[in-house]
Design a protein around this motif. Structure first.
Motif, short mmCIF file in Angstrom:
data_model
loop_
_atom_site.label_atom_id
_atom_site.label_comp_id
_atom_site.label_asym_id
_atom_site.label_seq_id
_atom_site.Cartn_x
_atom_site.Cartn_y
_atom_site.Cartn_z
N HIS A 36 -0.76 0.71 -1.84
CA HIS A 36 -0.68 2.01 -0.90
C HIS A 36 0.48 2.92 -1.15
O HIS A 36 0.53 4.14 -0.43
N SER A 81 -4.36 2.03 7.34
CA SER A 81 -4.23 3.42 7.04
C SER A 81 -4.17 4.06 8.33
O SER A 81 -3.81 5.36 8.24
N ASP A 198 -8.94 6.95 3.19
CA ASP A 198 -8.30 6.21 2.60
C ASP A 198 -8.98 5.02 1.75
O ASP A 198 -8.95 4.60 0.69
#
Length: 260
Positions: A36, A81, A198
């Motif tokens: 991430h 997300s 995302d």
């Protein structure tokens, strides 16, 4: 039992969060950060050029990412997300507040910035093209340095725009990226839309992701990106088009355009 790095790469993100919640394995934490970290990069770049260097913002964004990973409760059923983006943005805004920057722009620069924006509009209509720094300086009867200072100063308090266009390969018209991804709210915190962005970013390969970030967050031209990657502008255009098609397909599949 601690899993090795290669094994962790093949485990679903949700499962990793479930395991990390149970044992706080630092190897899992590292894997989640690596998966991430691009979110921290994107958000740091989004808020760069506003009085604080990108490297400093990236550090703040990375700490926000780690904080989000440590605090995320996977049992609540939300996508990570949905949680990480507002967490990182919150840390960045807090950093700006603590530094006391962003809106501390001298009045003369603010006033000159307004004049420059007005001049841009008037000159664009008169010249039928985007005016140069020199054109604006001559029009306002100021130096080019003053114009540049005003433009750079405006970045400190003016938000970045998503009204960016790219050339369609199928016809001669330009397509606005908002036509593909819809309109984000002011705080970039609409959960459904962030989840979709995302999800699509995770599906892009590294080259596609790099082109999208540099085109729509760093606002670089195709020629500039092509030169840095040592490929042709046509290749960059194809990569960009392919990546944007993935956004279009995902957003249309979820019916985003019907919900606007």
């Amino acid at each position: 039992m601690t899993r090795d790095k290669k094994e962790l790469k093949n485990i679903d993100t949700k499962e990793l969060f479930e395991e990390y919640d149970k044992n706080k394995d630092m190897a899992i934490r590292t894997e989640l950060i690596e998966r991430h970290i691009y979110i921290a990069e994107i958000l740091a770049k989004k808020y760069a050029n506003r009085g604080i260097e990108y490297d400093d913002l990236f550090q703040v964004a990375s700490l926000g990412l780690i904080m989000a990973i440590d605090r995320f409760d996977v049992s609540r059923g939300f996508e990570f997300s949905s949680y990480v983006t507002p967490t990182i943005v919150g840390e960045i805004k807090k950093y700006f507040r603590d530094k006391g920057w962003v809106i501390r722009v001298p009045r003369r620069i603010q006033e000159m910035s307004k004049k420059v924006n007005t001049a841009k509009t008037q000159l664009s209509q008169h010249l039928q093209k985007t005016p140069t720094i020199g054109d604006i300086a001559d029009y306002l009867e100021v130096t080019e340095e003053e114009v540049i200072e005003a433009i750079e100063g405006s970045k400190v308090y003016a938000p970045s725009s998503l009204e960016i266009t790219y050339d369609s390969q199928n016809d001669d018209k330009e397509v606005n990226i908002q036509e593909l991804i819809g309109v984000l709210d002011e705080d970039y915190e609409k959960v459904e839309l962030k989840d979709l962005i995302d999800r699509v970013m995770e599906k892009l390969n590294e080259l596609e992701k790099k082109v999208i970030i540099e085109r729509y967050f760093e606002k670089r031209t195709q020629i500039s990106i092509a030169n840095s990657l040592n490929i042709s502008q046509m290749s960059v255009s194809r990569i960009e088009k392919k990546a944007l098609e993935k956004f279009r397909e995902e957003f249309e599949k979820d019916g985003i355009h019907d919900k606007k």
